[in-house]
Motif scaffolding. Structure first.
Motif, short mmCIF file in Angstrom:
data_model
loop_
_atom_site.label_atom_id
_atom_site.label_comp_id
_atom_site.label_asym_id
_atom_site.label_seq_id
_atom_site.Cartn_x
_atom_site.Cartn_y
_atom_site.Cartn_z
N ARG A 277 -61.15 44.71 41.55
CA ARG A 277 -61.35 44.25 42.93
C ARG A 277 -61.71 45.40 43.87
N TYR A 278 -61.60 46.64 43.40
CA TYR A 278 -61.90 47.79 44.26
C TYR A 278 -63.40 48.04 44.31
N HIS A 279 -63.88 48.28 45.51
CA HIS A 279 -65.30 48.56 45.69
C HIS A 279 -65.68 49.92 45.11
N VAL A 280 -64.74 50.88 45.11
CA VAL A 280 -64.99 52.22 44.59
C VAL A 280 -63.87 52.59 43.62
N ILE A 281 -64.24 53.07 42.43
CA ILE A 281 -63.29 53.62 41.49
C ILE A 281 -63.79 54.99 41.04
N GLN A 282 -62.98 55.70 40.27
CA GLN A 282 -63.36 57.02 39.77
C GLN A 282 -62.99 57.13 38.30
N ALA A 283 -63.70 57.98 37.55
CA ALA A 283 -63.48 58.07 36.11
C ALA A 283 -63.61 59.51 35.63
N ASP A 284 -62.89 59.80 34.54
CA ASP A 284 -62.95 61.12 33.91
C ASP A 284 -62.43 60.97 32.49
N GLU A 285 -62.51 62.02 31.70
CA GLU A 285 -61.98 61.97 30.34
C GLU A 285 -61.59 63.37 29.89
N THR A 286 -60.68 63.45 28.91
CA THR A 286 -60.21 64.74 28.39
C THR A 286 -59.96 64.60 26.90
N PRO A 287 -60.23 65.65 26.10
CA PRO A 287 -60.01 65.56 24.65
C PRO A 287 -58.53 65.57 24.30
N VAL A 288 -58.21 64.96 23.16
CA VAL A 288 -56.85 64.93 22.64
C VAL A 288 -56.94 64.86 21.12
N LEU A 289 -55.98 65.45 20.44
CA LEU A 289 -55.94 65.41 18.98
C LEU A 289 -54.97 64.32 18.53
N SER B 143 -60.34 63.29 19.69
CA SER B 143 -60.34 61.98 20.33
C SER B 143 -60.36 62.21 21.83
N TYR B 144 -60.37 61.13 22.61
CA TYR B 144 -60.45 61.29 24.06
C TYR B 144 -59.52 60.32 24.77
N MET B 145 -58.94 60.83 25.85
CA MET B 145 -58.19 59.99 26.77
C MET B 145 -59.04 59.86 28.03
N TRP B 146 -59.48 58.64 28.29
CA TRP B 146 -60.28 58.35 29.49
C TRP B 146 -59.34 57.94 30.60
N VAL B 147 -59.71 58.23 31.84
CA VAL B 147 -58.91 57.80 32.97
C VAL B 147 -59.83 57.11 33.99
N TYR B 148 -59.36 55.98 34.49
CA TYR B 148 -60.06 55.24 35.55
C TYR B 148 -59.05 55.02 36.68
N ARG B 149 -59.46 55.28 37.90
CA ARG B 149 -58.54 55.13 39.02
C ARG B 149 -59.25 54.56 40.23
N SER B 150 -58.46 53.97 41.13
CA SER B 150 -59.02 53.50 42.39
C SER B 150 -59.46 54.71 43.22
N GLY B 151 -60.48 54.52 44.05
CA GLY B 151 -60.98 55.62 44.87
C GLY B 151 -59.90 56.19 45.77
N TYR B 152 -59.89 57.52 45.90
CA TYR B 152 -58.79 58.14 46.63
C TYR B 152 -58.80 57.82 48.12
N LEU B 153 -59.94 57.38 48.66
CA LEU B 153 -59.98 57.06 50.09
C LEU B 153 -59.20 55.80 50.42
N TYR B 154 -58.80 55.04 49.38
CA TYR B 154 -57.88 53.92 49.62
C TYR B 154 -56.49 54.52 49.79
N GLN B 155 -55.85 54.26 50.91
CA GLN B 155 -54.54 54.84 51.17
C GLN B 155 -53.42 54.07 50.50
N ASP B 156 -53.61 52.79 50.25
CA ASP B 156 -52.56 51.94 49.69
C ASP B 156 -53.03 51.33 48.37
N GLU B 157 -52.07 50.86 47.60
CA GLU B 157 -52.33 50.11 46.38
C GLU B 157 -53.22 50.89 45.41
N GLN B 158 -52.76 52.07 45.03
CA GLN B 158 -53.49 52.92 44.10
C GLN B 158 -53.23 52.49 42.65
#
Length: 313
Positions: free
Chosen positions: A22-34, A46-61
């Motif tokens: 439902r968020y208009h903006v999200i952010q993504a990154d990834e890091t290796p893992v064994l 292997s990789y651990m991916w991360v997806y998060r709500s955009g930081y400019l949202y102050q609430d409901e992260q």
């Protein structure tokens, strides 16, 4: 730990995944893992991916990790297949591939990654010789962009967009004009060549924040979200099994989401593992609304105390 993440916490993880759409903006990154036992030769990444709500949202992260064996485009393609909005990433090509495939997805670039490459190029130049060099001039312009962007943090998205268009866009325009004018002066290899190549190839994505007041200028929030996992893996170094990796992703997701919403992670886990078993027989998942990390129905003991505003002197 594997069992509790699969049978209990996984329910909340899936619900947060739905909420992320439902968020208009999200952010993504990834890091290796064994992962020790994943059917491949020892030491395979292997990789651990991360997806998060955009930081400019102050609430409901929301901060979600996802384990995958590889770093190819199939993973964000599946994770983002129902998403409609803007995703802020570094310059990794797989995100651009997915953008071309998904009609409702827009990828925004990261100015920190751009700045970092010019900083590295400048670092190999003797200090006394830096002033006036191409890398020096580019760094000064990027600093000016960040200085003006820093003044807009407290503005509404609408007002931030207006200021970006009026003040920051001319700075960005001038930077890319300078890069294109001086491209022929750059050596055919080396740090400065890489920096120029990155900036010019990423121009389309680096400009996205100028068109939307909710888009951050960089992907620092995702890098911060993944930092806890990176610190952890320096201690435990390797995950034993795929099930363990998937469970780690769920547990880290709940912990980082709790922290992002100013909750005490341990107390939040304790509360979830007390409440979730009461509802496992229900097919209707609406009860999870009361357990979300921003729910007003959460006990006060779970919340971190709000720091008082400094008094004027």
């Amino acid at each position: 730990m594997i069992r509790l993440s699969e049978e209990y916490l996984g329910i909340m993880y899936d619900y947060l995944h739905q909420k992320l759409y439902r968020y208009h903006v999200i952010q993504a990154d990834e890091t290796p893992v064994l992962v020790n036992r994943d059917g491949r030769p020892a030491g395979s990444k292997s990789y651990m991916w991360v997806y998060r709500s955009g930081y400019l949202y102050q609430d409901e992260q929301i901060v979600l990790y996802e384990y995958q064996k590889t770093r190819n485009a199939s993973h964000p393609r599946v994770f983002l297949k129902d998403y409609s909005g803007i995703c802020v990433t570094d310059g990794y090509q797989v995100y651009h591939t997915v953008e071309n495939e998904l009609e409702d997805l827009t990828i925004a670039g990261c100015w920190v990654h751009c700045r970092r490459r010019f900083d590295e190029a400048q670092a190999i130049v003797p200090t006394k010789q830096r002033k006036g060099t191409v890398s020096y001039m580019v760094m000064k312009q990027i600093q000016a962009i960040y200085r003006e962007e820093g003044k807009l943090k407290e503005l509404s998205p609408k007002d931030r967009l207006a200021q970006r268009q009026a003040i920051i866009k001319p700075l960005v325009d001038a930077l890319f004009v300078y890069l294109k004018q001086h491209q022929h002066e750059v050596p055919q290899s080396g740090k400065l060549h890489d920096a120029f190549g990155y900036a010019l190839n990423q121009e389309k994505y680096l400009r996205v924040f100028l068109e939307d007041g909710e888009v951050p200028i960089d992907n620092n929030a995702s890098e911060r979200a993944i930092r806890g996992f990176c610190i952890g893996k320096k201690n435990w170094e390797v995950i034993d099994t795929i099930r363990g990796a998937e469970s780690s992703a769920i547990i880290y997701s709940i912990a980082e989401t709790a922290k992002a919403n100013n909750l005490k992670p341990y107390e939040y886990f304790e509360y979830l593992l007390t409440e979730l078993p009461k509802y496992l027989d229900q097919t209707d998942r609406s009860f999870l609304d009361d357990l979300l990390p921003w729910s007003p129905k959460l006990p006060d003991r779970i919340r971190k105390p709000v720091k008082p505003e400094p008094q004027a002197t």
